[in-house]
Scaffold this active site. Structure first.
Site, PDB file in Angstrom:
ATOM      1  N   LYS A 174       0.895  -1.167   0.000  1.00 43.01           N
ATOM      2  CA  LYS A 174       0.000   0.000   0.000  1.00 43.01           C
ATOM      3  C   LYS A 174       0.924   1.204   0.000  1.00 43.01           C
ATOM      4  O   LYS A 174       1.593   1.482   0.979  1.00 43.01           O
ATOM      5  CB  LYS A 174      -0.867  -0.018   1.259  1.00 43.01           C
ATOM      6  CG  LYS A 174      -2.207   0.684   1.140  1.00 43.01           C
ATOM      7  CD  LYS A 174      -2.164   2.158   0.819  1.00 43.01           C
ATOM      8  CE  LYS A 174      -2.126   3.028   2.053  1.00 43.01           C
ATOM      9  NZ  LYS A 174      -1.806   4.437   1.725  1.00 43.01           N
ATOM     10  N   GLU A 249       8.769   0.839  11.920  1.00 43.29           N
ATOM     11  CA  GLU A 249       9.849   1.834  11.893  1.00 43.29           C
ATOM     12  C   GLU A 249       9.160   3.188  12.000  1.00 43.29           C
ATOM     13  O   GLU A 249       8.479   3.614  11.069  1.00 43.29           O
ATOM     14  CB  GLU A 249      10.633   1.665  10.586  1.00 43.29           C
ATOM     15  CG  GLU A 249      11.999   2.278  10.648  1.00 43.29           C
ATOM     16  CD  GLU A 249      12.002   3.648  10.047  1.00 43.29           C
ATOM     17  OE1 GLU A 249      11.826   4.611  10.829  1.00 43.29           O
ATOM     18  OE2 GLU A 249      12.173   3.763   8.831  1.00 43.29           O
ATOM     19  N   CYS A 283      12.974   9.980   8.677  1.00 42.94           N
ATOM     20  CA  CYS A 283      12.821   9.374  10.010  1.00 42.94           C
ATOM     21  C   CYS A 283      14.105   9.475  10.807  1.00 42.94           C
ATOM     22  O   CYS A 283      14.085   9.664  12.011  1.00 42.94           O
ATOM     23  CB  CYS A 283      12.381   7.923   9.874  1.00 42.94           C
ATOM     24  SG  CYS A 283      13.312   7.014   8.652  1.00 42.94           S
ATOM     25  N   GLU A 382       8.874  14.771  17.126  1.00 44.23           N
ATOM     26  CA  GLU A 382       9.409  14.775  15.762  1.00 44.23           C
ATOM     27  C   GLU A 382       8.773  15.938  14.993  1.00 44.23           C
ATOM     28  O   GLU A 382       7.556  15.982  14.826  1.00 44.23           O
ATOM     29  CB  GLU A 382       9.048  13.434  15.099  1.00 44.23           C
ATOM     30  CG  GLU A 382       9.804  13.159  13.832  1.00 44.23           C
ATOM     31  CD  GLU A 382       9.552  11.745  13.291  1.00 44.23           C
ATOM     32  OE1 GLU A 382       8.402  11.269  13.366  1.00 44.23           O
ATOM     33  OE2 GLU A 382      10.503  11.141  12.780  1.00 44.23           O
TER      34      GLU A 382
HETATM   35  P1  NAD Z   1       1.308   8.064   8.551  1.00 44.08           P
HETATM   36  O1  NAD Z   1       2.127   7.287   9.513  1.00 44.08           O
HETATM   37  O2  NAD Z   1      -0.110   8.328   8.921  1.00 44.08           O
HETATM   38  O3  NAD Z   1       1.310   7.328   7.116  1.00 44.08           O
HETATM   39  C1  NAD Z   1       2.248   6.387   6.685  1.00 44.08           C
HETATM   40  C2  NAD Z   1       1.563   5.336   5.812  1.00 44.08           C
HETATM   41  O4  NAD Z   1       0.547   4.700   6.586  1.00 44.08           O
HETATM   42  C3  NAD Z   1       0.842   5.876   4.569  1.00 44.08           C
HETATM   43  O5  NAD Z   1       0.901   4.922   3.519  1.00 44.08           O
HETATM   44  C4  NAD Z   1      -0.601   5.995   5.033  1.00 44.08           C
HETATM   45  O6  NAD Z   1      -1.527   5.926   3.975  1.00 44.08           O
HETATM   46  C5  NAD Z   1      -0.711   4.770   5.912  1.00 44.08           C
HETATM   47  N1  NAD Z   1      -1.760   4.863   6.944  1.00 44.08           N
HETATM   48  C6  NAD Z   1      -2.313   5.971   7.494  1.00 44.08           C
HETATM   49  N2  NAD Z   1      -3.261   5.643   8.394  1.00 44.08           N
HETATM   50  C7  NAD Z   1      -3.322   4.288   8.415  1.00 44.08           C
HETATM   51  C8  NAD Z   1      -4.078   3.334   9.148  1.00 44.08           C
HETATM   52  N3  NAD Z   1      -4.999   3.714  10.035  1.00 44.08           N
HETATM   53  N4  NAD Z   1      -3.846   2.023   8.936  1.00 44.08           N
HETATM   54  C9  NAD Z   1      -2.918   1.610   8.055  1.00 44.08           C
HETATM   55  N5  NAD Z   1      -2.162   2.463   7.321  1.00 44.08           N
HETATM   56  C10 NAD Z   1      -2.368   3.783   7.498  1.00 44.08           C
HETATM   57  O7  NAD Z   1       2.078   9.405   8.283  1.00 44.08           O
HETATM   58  P2  NAD Z   1       1.561  10.772   7.610  1.00 44.08           P
HETATM   59  O8  NAD Z   1       0.161  11.117   8.015  1.00 44.08           O
HETATM   60  O9  NAD Z   1       1.834  10.661   6.177  1.00 44.08           O
HETATM   61  O10 NAD Z   1       2.567  11.811   8.286  1.00 44.08           O
HETATM   62  C11 NAD Z   1       2.329  12.241   9.620  1.00 44.08           C
HETATM   63  C12 NAD Z   1       3.616  12.259  10.426  1.00 44.08           C
HETATM   64  O11 NAD Z   1       4.173  10.953  10.482  1.00 44.08           O
HETATM   65  C13 NAD Z   1       4.747  13.101   9.852  1.00 44.08           C
HETATM   66  O12 NAD Z   1       4.618  14.437  10.198  1.00 44.08           O
HETATM   67  C14 NAD Z   1       5.954  12.473  10.466  1.00 44.08           C
HETATM   68  O13 NAD Z   1       6.137  12.987  11.769  1.00 44.08           O
HETATM   69  C15 NAD Z   1       5.582  11.019  10.563  1.00 44.08           C
HETATM   70  N6  NAD Z   1       6.172  10.211   9.461  1.00 44.08           N
HETATM   71  C16 NAD Z   1       7.265   9.482   9.735  1.00 44.08           C
HETATM   72  C17 NAD Z   1       7.864   8.743   8.726  1.00 44.08           C
HETATM   73  C18 NAD Z   1       9.080   7.928   8.988  1.00 44.08           C
HETATM   74  O14 NAD Z   1       9.844   7.690   8.075  1.00 44.08           O
HETATM   75  N7  NAD Z   1       9.274   7.463  10.200  1.00 44.08           N
HETATM   76  C19 NAD Z   1       7.342   8.746   7.445  1.00 44.08           C
HETATM   77  C20 NAD Z   1       6.196   9.502   7.193  1.00 44.08           C
HETATM   78  C21 NAD Z   1       5.623  10.227   8.217  1.00 44.08           C
END
Ligand code: NAD
Length: 480
Positions: A174, A249, A283, A382
């Site tokens: 996904k 992660e 990250c 973060e």
């Molecule tokens: P997120 O963690 O919500 O999204 C990451 C992935 O998870 C995306 O593919 C998203 O579609 C999916 N996702 C979202 N909600 C889900 C659910 N309920 N069940 C399963 N999958 C789901 O991150 P975001 O909203 O894109 O960003 C928000 C914050 O997350 C950022 O500001 C940052 O702090 C953090 N982030 C961290 C990393 C990292 O590399 N550790 C990467 C992206 C975002």
């Protein structure tokens, strides 16, 4: 790549309700593509296809070294399309073009590395007693789910998908709703291989719909997730209900610890690069500078000078920093900056940058924050932007407790010429990776990567990640 489709069971499909999501170019806010808004029904179709493929004699009979060859063919296809993929990644994420190229090269290395591992994941024999042969085999887990974030789409997809296929599993990816393009290209590459339908599937859509449906699906056997702590917790909870293991992660608040005896030039460069890469949306970003108190002024002055010289602009112009992904992420960063104005000092940066002909992109000056307390939100959370916060320490013990003072523990940089001090700190700091006199070792496909504390659990990258996708079976045979 304008109106993309999902790839399910060897076919290019729309979502079951035919709904679509716009994908925007972060550099100028323009809609550059649309993707299907995948629903639970679509996720279910992908999982069922992956299950059938996993159980098929056709996939089971592919020899381990042949899986390696398949992965090498994907690596070759990525190399053959390097320019195109780098531009796609750059357009989707908004990262400077050179960093787009670096991500494509890393993706190649993941496929190559795990291709080499495919026929080398071995078992064991265990001495029990005369007349009993006991052996241990590592078998694939089955259907693996890969939920990918938007900051390093092709790298993060490649590192887990390659390890899962190397060990004989099937895959449902996904991709993040903001950055689906390179995942779609990888699906095309798998489509060109002579493998059973359903070995590789790619669904698109929102996290709360397609992502949630995937992580809670009762017929997946492992979930790999990279993203926020909040979403990671939801994913883990959903998987736990089905007794499915997860690899998480979840980011960090990683420190660069700088001692007065460091090689100053290299430390400045390391500290700056660690926070500006992908505009800090990384990250493992080095978002905290911990500097020896007596050395702070001299060191900070040099870091500030470097910050002031950094350039910001549209991704394809390949400046030092591109835009922030979107307005939502930008506003989140600005909240921290506003807080810093109240609680501390903005040493440099802190303002939105307006770029001619790219007014709808969200650009931010690289920012340094000083004089905030170590328990403030700025020190603990973060920020996920090009924002570096500065703290000081008096001695080794102080540096260790400051490094360990957040809920995260992903990466730590230590800058000192004193090797004994470096070893001592490396052993006392709670962090999945420690770098001494460098930060990141150039990407490190071979090095286990993952977090202590709330940075997650399980490890990706390196040999160890192959074991995420295997389960251990013990066989005991009695003979006369
Ligand atoms: P997120 O963690 O919500 O999204 C990451 C992935 O998870 C995306 O593919 C998203 O579609 C999916 N996702 C979202 N909600 C889900 C659910 N309920 N069940 C399963 N999958 C789901 O991150 P975001 O909203 O894109 O960003 C928000 C914050 O997350 C950022 O500001 C940052 O702090 C953090 N982030 C961290 C990393 C990292 O590399 N550790 C990467 C992206 C975002």
């Amino acid at each position: 790549m304008k109106n993309m489709k999902m790839y399910v069971n060897g076919k290019w499909v729309e979502s079951s309700n035919n709904d679509r999501i716009d994908v925007k170019n972060p550099s100028n806010g323009e809609v550059i593509a649309t993707i299907p808004r995948g629903q639970a029904e679509d996720v279910n179709a992908a999982v069922q296809a992956a299950k059938v493929a996993f159980q098929s004699e056709e996939w089971r009979s592919v020899k381990a070294f042949e899986r390696g060859r398949l992965l090498n063919r994907i690596a070759q296809k990525i190399m053959d399309n390097r320019d195109e993929l780098a531009r796609l990644e750059t357009m989707d994420v908004g990262k400077p073009l050179a960093q787009g190229y670096a991500d494509i090269d890393a993706a190649v290395r993941y496929f190559e590395f795990y291709a080499g591992g495919a026929d080398k994941v071995m078992g064991d024999t265990i001495p029990i007693e005369d007349g009993l042969i006991d052996y241990v085999v590592r078998e694939p887990v089955g259907v693996t789910a890969h939920i990918v974030p938007w900051n390093y789409p092709i790298q993060i997809l490649s590192r887990s998908v390659a390890a899962a296929i190397a060990t004989g599993n099937t895959v449902v990816v996904k991709s993040a709703e903001d950055t689906p393009k390179t995942a779609t290209r990888i699906a095309e590459f798998f489509d060109e291989l002579d493998i059973p339908d359903g070995v590789f599937n790619h669904v698109t859509g929102y996290g709360y719909e397609a992502g949630a449906a995937l992580s809670s699906h009762p017929e997946i056997n492992h979930v790999t997730f990279t993203g926020s702590v909040q979403t990671g917790t939801a994913v883990a909870n959903a998987a736990t209900k089905n007794v499915v293991p997860v690899t998480l992660e979840l980011g960090g608040k990683s420190p660069n610890i700088v001692f007065a005896d460091c090689n100053v030039e290299k430390a400045v460069e390391g500290v700056v690069k660690a926070i500006i890469q992908n505009a800090g949306q990384t990250c493992s970003a080095g978002s905290r500078l911990l500097v020896e108190e007596s050395f702070k002024d001299a060191f900070l002055e040099k870091v500030v000078d470097r910050f002031k010289a950094l350039t910001v602009g549209p991704a394809l112009e390949d400046k030092d920093l591109g835009p922030i992904l979107n307005e939502k992420q930008f506003n989140q960063i600005m909240k921290f900056i506003e807080l810093a104005k109240e609680e501390g000092t903005i040493v440099t940066g802190g303002n939105q940058v307006s770029i001619e002909n790219a007014e709808n992109g969200c650009y931010l000056e690289p920012t340094i924050i000083d004089n905030v307390s170590t328990d403030s939100k700025i020190a603990q959370e973060e920020i996920f932007g090009p924002v570096l916060s500065v703290f000081t320490f008096k001695d080794d013990g102080d540096a260790i407790s400051l490094a360990n003072s957040t809920e995260y523990g992903l990466v730590t940089g230590i800058w000192t010429q004193d090797i004994s001090r470096a070893h001592k700190l490396a052993s006392r700091i709670d962090s999945g990776q420690i770098f001494v006199n460098n930060y990141g070792a150039g990407g490190g496909v071979q090095m286990p990567f993952g977090g202590y504390k709330k940075s997650g659990f399980g490890r990706e990258k390196g040999w160890i990640a192959l074991y995420n996708y295997t389960q251990v079976k013990n066989v005991a045979i009695k003979y006369d």
